[in-house]
Design an enzyme around this catalytic site. Structure first.
Site, PDB file in Angstrom:
ATOM      1  N   TYR A  65       0.834  -1.202   0.000  1.00  0.00           N
ATOM      2  CA  TYR A  65       0.000   0.000   0.000  1.00  0.00           C
ATOM      3  C   TYR A  65       0.876   1.261   0.000  1.00  0.00           C
ATOM      4  O   TYR A  65       0.629   2.193  -0.768  1.00  0.00           O
ATOM      5  CB  TYR A  65      -0.914  -0.037   1.228  1.00  0.00           C
ATOM      6  CG  TYR A  65      -1.863   1.125   1.370  1.00  0.00           C
ATOM      7  CD1 TYR A  65      -3.003   1.214   0.595  1.00  0.00           C
ATOM      8  CD2 TYR A  65      -1.625   2.123   2.308  1.00  0.00           C
ATOM      9  CE1 TYR A  65      -3.895   2.262   0.737  1.00  0.00           C
ATOM     10  CE2 TYR A  65      -2.507   3.173   2.468  1.00  0.00           C
ATOM     11  CZ  TYR A  65      -3.639   3.244   1.678  1.00  0.00           C
ATOM     12  OH  TYR A  65      -4.507   4.287   1.824  1.00  0.00           O
ATOM     13  N   LYS A 107       0.927   4.010  -2.911  1.00  0.00           N
ATOM     14  CA  LYS A 107       0.537   5.390  -2.627  1.00  0.00           C
ATOM     15  C   LYS A 107       1.674   6.367  -2.929  1.00  0.00           C
ATOM     16  O   LYS A 107       1.420   7.506  -3.330  1.00  0.00           O
ATOM     17  CB  LYS A 107       0.047   5.529  -1.186  1.00  0.00           C
ATOM     18  CG  LYS A 107      -1.330   4.903  -0.968  1.00  0.00           C
ATOM     19  CD  LYS A 107      -2.372   5.508  -1.905  1.00  0.00           C
ATOM     20  CE  LYS A 107      -3.780   5.129  -1.552  1.00  0.00           C
ATOM     21  NZ  LYS A 107      -4.767   5.784  -2.434  1.00  0.00           N
TER      22      LYS A 107
END
Length: 184
Positions: free
Chosen positions: A115, A119
């Site tokens: 993640y 991101k």
């Protein structure tokens, strides 16, 4: 916002053809695209040594590739439209693209290598887009959100989940304050 000002298109943002379908429906309903907000996402946590390839790849598919494909599908109705306006009028009306990142993408977060990396990737994509499309009066910005209460940040034991391609993925954060328990 009234129903005449919104468009909801259910689906999987990683599905082949989804970006073109959404953009086509938006252009049909509104006659063009001035603003594009790319906000789809979820987490699929595991520490690095326990993370499966599918967990890693899914976060990039959802948080980087899907926004990239949506932007590319919107190019004829944003970038190319602005280019025509500049050629015909000497200026282009303002347009904008907004992506959603996370403090995990800036600072990292234990159990979220996939993640966090994705991101960080969306921030890089957004900065590149700002440099490429800024000349057409298209602003590209990424909001880097911090921690606030959602089903992604609640206690993982509360049972929230998402079904992604037939797999139930538990959402939330383990309530252990001892990160070493997560890393065993």
């Amino acid at each position: 916002i009234g129903a005449d000002q919104t468009l909801v298109v259910a689906g999987d943002v990683t599905e082949e053809g989804y970006p073109e379908r959404v953009i086509g429906m938006a252009v049909e309903k509104f006659g063009g695209i001035d603003d594009l907000i790319l906000n789809a996402g979820f987490t699929w946590d595991a520490v690095v040594h326990k993370m499966r390839d599918t967990q890693w790849q899914t976060m990039f598919d959802v948080h980087v590739s899907a926004p990239f494909k949506m932007i590319r599908a919107a190019a004829p109705f944003m970038r190319d439209a602005a280019k025509r306006e500049i050629e015909n009028l000497g200026f282009a009306k303002g347009r904008s693209i907004l992506t959603i990142s996370s403090v995990s993408g800036v600072h990292g977060n234990a159990g979220q290598a996939n993640y966090a990396a994705a991101k960080a990737g969306i921030v890089g994509l957004t900065k590149t887009l700002a440099k490429e499309w800024g000349q057409f009066n298209i602003r590209a910005n990424s909001v880097v959100l911090g921690h606030f209460k959602t089903r992604l940040t609640q206690d993982k034991n509360k049972g929230a989940s998402i079904n992604f391609r037939g797999e139930d993925i538990k959402l939330g954060i383990p309530q252990s304050n001892n990160i070493s328990a997560l890393m065993e």
